[in-house]
Motif scaffolding. Structure first.
Motif: not given
Length: 82
Positions: A56-64, A66-67, A69
């Motif tokens: 979950k944390q890794t996915s959240k970081r990857a999304s950030m 990519g955006s 952030q």
């Protein structure tokens, strides 16, 4: 009703995360992957909840990343240094 703790073998962790043994142990050494629980002298297992939280944390970081952030972590020394 208590939640039951589920333990995962290394092969299960590799399958769930999609990363191999060497990378798992390297990430543990870096402090960025959950540590296993030693059940016996030669038997370690990972808590399923710990692995799910890491994903979950890794996915959240990857999304950030990519955006835009977050900026990627630099693995090399700056080339601007004299």
């Amino acid at each position: 009703m208590q939640n039951e703790i589920r333990y995962l073998r290394l092969a299960d962790v590799e399958h769930i995360t999609g990363i191999g043994k060497t990378t798992i142990y390297r990430l543990m050494k870096e402090g960025t992957f959950p540590e296993p629980v030693r059940l016996l002298p030669k038997a370690v297992r990972w808590k399923s909840d710990d692995i799910q939280e890491w994903i979950k944390q890794t996915s959240k970081r990857a999304s950030m990343l990519g955006s835009g952030q977050l900026r990627p972590r630099s693995t090399e020394a700056s080339s601007d240094a004299p």
